[in-house]
Structure formats: structure tokens, C-alpha cells
Write an enzyme that holds these catalytic residues in place. Structure first.
Site, PDB file in Angstrom:
ATOM      1  N   ARG A 100      23.340  10.049  15.872  1.00  0.00           N
ATOM      2  CA  ARG A 100      23.442  11.448  15.441  1.00  0.00           C
ATOM      3  C   ARG A 100      23.979  11.462  14.012  1.00  0.00           C
ATOM      4  NH1 ARG A 100      27.048  14.409  19.857  1.00  0.00           N
ATOM      5  NH2 ARG A 100      26.583  16.250  18.585  1.00  0.00           N
ATOM      6  N   HIS A 101      23.884  12.605  13.369  1.00  0.00           N
ATOM      7  CA  HIS A 101      24.498  12.808  12.048  1.00  0.00           C
ATOM      8  C   HIS A 101      26.018  12.705  12.169  1.00  0.00           C
ATOM      9  CE1 HIS A 101      25.703  16.612  13.742  1.00  0.00           C
ATOM     10  NE2 HIS A 101      24.464  16.705  14.237  1.00  0.00           N
ATOM     11  N   ASN A 148      30.249  21.332  14.573  1.00  0.00           N
ATOM     12  CA  ASN A 148      30.790  20.491  15.642  1.00  0.00           C
ATOM     13  C   ASN A 148      32.282  20.779  15.835  1.00  0.00           C
ATOM     14  OD1 ASN A 148      28.756  17.667  14.642  1.00  0.00           O
ATOM     15  ND2 ASN A 148      28.426  19.051  16.369  1.00  0.00           N
ATOM     16  N   ARG A 156      22.850  18.427   7.760  1.00  0.00           N
ATOM     17  CA  ARG A 156      23.770  17.416   8.284  1.00  0.00           C
ATOM     18  C   ARG A 156      23.162  16.015   8.359  1.00  0.00           C
ATOM     19  NH1 ARG A 156      22.460  21.420  11.929  1.00  0.00           N
ATOM     20  NH2 ARG A 156      22.183  21.018  14.157  1.00  0.00           N
ATOM     21  N   GLU A 210      17.223  19.664  15.295  1.00  0.00           N
ATOM     22  CA  GLU A 210      17.906  19.879  16.573  1.00  0.00           C
ATOM     23  C   GLU A 210      17.161  20.902  17.440  1.00  0.00           C
ATOM     24  OE1 GLU A 210      19.215  19.004  19.036  1.00  0.00           O
ATOM     25  OE2 GLU A 210      21.371  18.867  18.757  1.00  0.00           O
ATOM     26  N   HIS A 225      19.781  14.354  15.849  1.00  0.00           N
ATOM     27  CA  HIS A 225      20.720  15.286  16.499  1.00  0.00           C
ATOM     28  C   HIS A 225      20.856  14.939  17.979  1.00  0.00           C
ATOM     29  CE1 HIS A 225      20.407  17.855  12.909  1.00  0.00           C
ATOM     30  NE2 HIS A 225      19.190  17.322  12.847  1.00  0.00           N
TER      31      HIS A 225
HETATM   32  O1  F6P Z   1      26.701  20.753  19.724  1.00  0.00           O
HETATM   33  C1  F6P Z   1      25.943  20.025  18.827  1.00  0.00           C
HETATM   34  C2  F6P Z   1      24.478  20.155  19.107  1.00  0.00           C
HETATM   35  O2  F6P Z   1      23.773  19.290  18.272  1.00  0.00           O
HETATM   36  C3  F6P Z   1      23.924  21.591  18.966  1.00  0.00           C
HETATM   37  O3  F6P Z   1      23.483  21.919  17.683  1.00  0.00           O
HETATM   38  C4  F6P Z   1      22.820  21.614  19.991  1.00  0.00           C
HETATM   39  O4  F6P Z   1      22.423  22.890  20.363  1.00  0.00           O
HETATM   40  C5  F6P Z   1      23.450  20.813  21.092  1.00  0.00           C
HETATM   41  O5  F6P Z   1      24.205  19.812  20.471  1.00  0.00           O
HETATM   42  C6  F6P Z   1      22.502  20.206  22.071  1.00  0.00           C
HETATM   43  O6  F6P Z   1      23.241  19.734  23.164  1.00  0.00           O
HETATM   44  P1  F6P Z   1      23.230  20.530  24.548  1.00  0.00           P
HETATM   45  O7  F6P Z   1      21.787  20.536  24.951  1.00  0.00           O
HETATM   46  O8  F6P Z   1      24.091  19.696  25.445  1.00  0.00           O
HETATM   47  O9  F6P Z   1      23.755  21.918  24.339  1.00  0.00           O
END
Ligand code: F6P
Length: 412
Positions: A224-225, A231, A276, A296, A362
Site C-alpha cells: 500500500r502507499h 488514514n 498518496r 482505491e 491501495h
Molecule cells: O481506509 C483506507 C482505505 O484505503 C480506504 O480509502 C478504502 O475505502 C478502504 O481502505 C478499503 O478498505 P475496506 O474495504 O476494508 O473499507
């Protein structure tokens, strides 16, 4: 629901063709992983395993001689049984059955074709042809000599026995020819492809996948970044820049890649178009390929919110996502299933690369890529733990993938 049904039924039998040690099982396995990841219920039926399970191991070369009629009958019965099981499995909801056998004679293939077409399922022969002795020899040493057929046998004796087995098959081998239906020939591990009557969505995808495949052993690094400003607040989506820790990860990661893959090494770096990842790859020696398809997951109307805000403002949406995170689609956004669909072209780009590959993307993206490489059930990928500041290093070996995780230090 494994995948949204296409208008045309995808039920298909892929029947491998080729001499032993031509990488048929390797190709069958890769196809299973790819098609399974795309959401098709795919299973491999390996005739060698049927023989070992029913008749035991340690069949010597004479068992495979075309003049050994009793053994020949036994082998044909086992091949028929595996095919019958495959067709039963399709009847019970399977979608792509991969018939991993040698199918080296025209008569044998005609029999397979007759039985598959009799139940209204399409058939594609995939023949692996490889006459490069060094590739064949490497395959025998790395995979066949580890087979249960040769446990505890002197490797040189095992090698001689296996070569004799191949010679028996070679004495009756007939390559697939025009008139035998749909086929793809993969020549010299994908250097050249020959195809006939390969039509339709799924066969087309398979052809493209085979064209990009190779047995190279380059490492793939997924990360990941660095930590972003969102975050820090548990906020989803958006296009934030890096936090100070995230910036230190950018420095640490560039140093790690240089050390691990070599300074000035010829590598491919793939990242998304978001700030990012752009900032995380800023210090790389190699300019990254930036793919929108690596952005993402699109959180739609939830973009920019914290998880707590989503739970408070949209409790039904929040609950629906918790209940089935893989299929849940954010209103105006995407589901994990959608993400797999859009990441697929990048996956093929990674597969195609013979150089080491570094992917900086991401959480959802690394989850779906990781689940492909490690063959995890797609539904599980949405919950995988992919921490920040960690590099997942995957190294292909003869038997699969070796994984190492590197947690980089970002705190002073
Ligand atoms: O929280 C960081 C992130 O990269 C968000 O931008 C994204 O929506 C999420 O993680 C994805 O993870 P999850 O599907 O568990 O919400």
C-alpha cells in the site's frame, strides 16, 4: 452469487494436450487460479492423481508403454472416470472444468469431444508443445522427480524412468489438427501461439491469458502507499497526501526496493493515479506506470467519510457492507467484485512482465491482487489484513509461490 452471469453460458471444458513434462499441469493450475479469481467456478481434474489415488504410486515406465494392453485399458478407464466426474461436476453447477490429461492421440481426443459435446458443453483443447530440451529437463527435475511416483528413488534412476515414460507417449503422439474443433497450441512456453475456432468471450480471455503467460521467476512486490492524512482519521477514499510517517515510508520503500532488487535494476513499477501513491513512489529510480485501474475502491456517497460517520449517517449501508463486504456495492461506487473486474487488465500486465514488478496501490487493490496470487477464495479477500508500511514479496517457485513480508521502519 459467484459472478454476474454473462448472456452466454460460460460452461466450458478445457482439455489439456501434450507429452508429459510440457507444463500442462502448470498451465491448468494457472488457468484455474485466473478463472476462479474472475468468479468462474473452475476445477482441475488431473488424471495422474486419479491413477495414484486408485492404483497407488510407483508405476514404472513399462506401465505407460502402448504395448502394455492391460495397463493401457486401466489408464483409459481412469481417464474416462476423471472426465465423467468433470461432467458430473458441471451438471451440479461447475462452470469451467479443466481436464488435465495427456490426450495425445487423435482417437482419445475424438472420444473426449464426443462426450463433452453430447452434454452440450463447449470444448477447447489447449496443447502445450515444447521441444526445448533444457526446458523439459528443468521441468522434469523440478516437478516430476518430486512426484509421489518417485519418492525415495535415486534421482538419476527416476530421471531415466521418466524419460522412458515420455518416449512411450511420444511414440503414439499426434498433435492437434484442423478439424478437431477449437484449439490453442502454446509453443515453447508461450513464445508462439496457434489458435483455431477460438470464439466467444471466455475462450477469448483464455487465449489472451495464455499469450501473456510464462514460467519466469521474477519477484512481485505488493504494498500500500505510505500512511495518508485520511488514514490518520480513518476516513475512506478521497485524494489526500501523505502524513509525515507516510513520507518516511516513501524514503524507506525506495531504499528497500533498491536494496532488494538491485540499484539500477530493470524493474516495472505500477501505481495508481492518486496523490498518496504518486508521493510514495516519488523517490523510485524508475518512473512508475500510473494506472487508474489501480485507484482505491470507489466509496461512492461514502467517499471522504470516516467509518464512524458512515455507521451513524447510513446505518443500513454500513450493516449491508458488514454482512457481505465482497458483493456490497457503495451507492454510486464499487464493490470488491467490481474492483476485480477493473484490476484485471493490470493483473495481465503483471503476469506478462518478465522483470521484477513492484505494485504500490491501495488496501482493496492489494487485497484483490494478493488473493489472486495466493489463491484465496475471492469472497475472503475483502477482509484480508494488509497493513500499511509492509511489503508483500512473492517469489514464484516450481511448486507455487514463496512469500516474505517486510515491515519497514518509519518511526524515527
Ligand atoms: O481506509 C483506507 C482505505 O484505503 C480506504 O480509502 C478504502 O475505502 C478502504 O481502505 C478499503 O478498505 P475496506 O474495504 O476494508 O473499507
Amino acid at each position: 452469487m459467484a459472478h454476474e452471469r454473462r448472456s452466454e453460458t460460460p460452461q466450458l471444458v478445457l482439455a489439456m494436450v501434450g507429452l508429459p513434462a510440457r507444463g500442462k499441469s502448470y498451465m491448468a493450475h494457472r488457468l484455474r487460479r485466473y478463472l476462479g479469481w474472475l468468479g468462474y467456478r473452475t476445477r482441475v481434474f488431473n488424471v495422474g492423481s486419479y491413477r495414484r489415488a486408485r492404483l497407488g504410486v510407483r508405476h514404472r515406465e513399462s506401465y505407460f508403454s502402448p504395448h502394455n494392453t492391460a495397463a493401457q485399458r486401466q489408464r483409459e478407464a481412469l481417464a474416462d472416470l476423471a472426465l465423467a466426474d468433470l461432467l458430473d461436476w458441471l451438471r451440479s453447477g461447475g462452470e469451467v472444468g479443466i481436464y488435465d490429461a495427456t490426450n495425445t492421440t487423435r482417437a482419445r481426443r475424438a472420444r473426449v469431444r464426443e462426450r463433452v459435446e453430447a452434454v452440450g458443453v463447449r470444448l477447447l483443447f489447449i496443447e502445450s508443445i515444447c521441444d526445448d530440451p533444457s526446458l523439459v529437463e528443468a521441468n522434469i527435475r523440478e516437478t516430476k522427480l518430486q512426484s509421489p511416483d518417485y519418492v525415495e528413488m535415486d534421482p538419476e534412476i527416476a530421471l531415466a524412468d521418466f524419460r522412458a515414460r515420455v518416449a512411450h507417449y511420444a511414440s503414439v503422439y499426434e498433435t492437434v489438427q484442423s478439424g478437431e474443433g477449437s484449439f490453442v497450441k502454446v509453443i515453447d512456453v508461450g513464445r508462439r501461439l496457434e489458435a483455431e475456432l477460438v470464439r466467444g468471450y471466455l475462450p477469448g480471455k483464455i487465449l489472451f491469458f495464455l499469450a501473456n503467460g510464462h514460467a519466469g521467476r521474477r519477484p512481485i512486490l505488493l504494498t500500500r502507499h505510505g500512511e495518508s492524512l485520511f488514514n490518520l482519521e480513518d476516513r475512506v477514499g478521497g485524494d489526500p497526501g501523505l502524513s509525515p510517517r507516510g513520507e518516511r515510508y516513501a524514503v524507506a520503500l525506495a531504499g528497500f526496493v533498491r536494496l532488494r532488487l538491485g540499484a539500477g535494476a530493470d524493474i516495472a513499477v505500477l501505481s495508481s493515479t492518486l496523490r498518496r501513491t504518486v508521493e510514495t513512489t516519488a523517490l523510485f529510480e524508475v518512473a512508475p506506470q500510473r494506472w487508474r485501474a489501480l485507484d482505491e475502491i470507489d466509496a461512492g456517497i461514502c467517499d471522504g467519510k470516516t467509518y464512524a460517520e458512515i455507521a451513524a449517517a447510513l446505518p443500513q449501508e454500513y450493516a449491508a457492507r458488514q454482512a457481505d463486504k465482497f458483493h456490497y456495492r457503495y451507492p454510486g461506487g464499487e464493490s470488491y467484485r467490481d474492483v476485480i473486474g477493473r484490476v484485471e487488465p493490470v493483473l495481465l500486465e503483471i503476469e506478462r512482465q518478465r522483470r521484477p514488478v513492484v505494485v504500490v496501490a491501495h488496501q482493496s487493490i492489494i487485497r484483490v491482487l494478493y488473493s489472486y496470487f495466493q489463491e484465496l477464495p475471492a469472497e475472503e479477500c475483502a477482509w484480508l489484513r494488509i497493513p500499511l508500511h509492509t511489503v508483500f514479496e512473492l517469489r514464484p517457485v516450481a511448486t507455487g509461490l514463496e512469500e516474505e513480508r517486510h515491515v519497514l521502519t518509519v518511526d524515527p
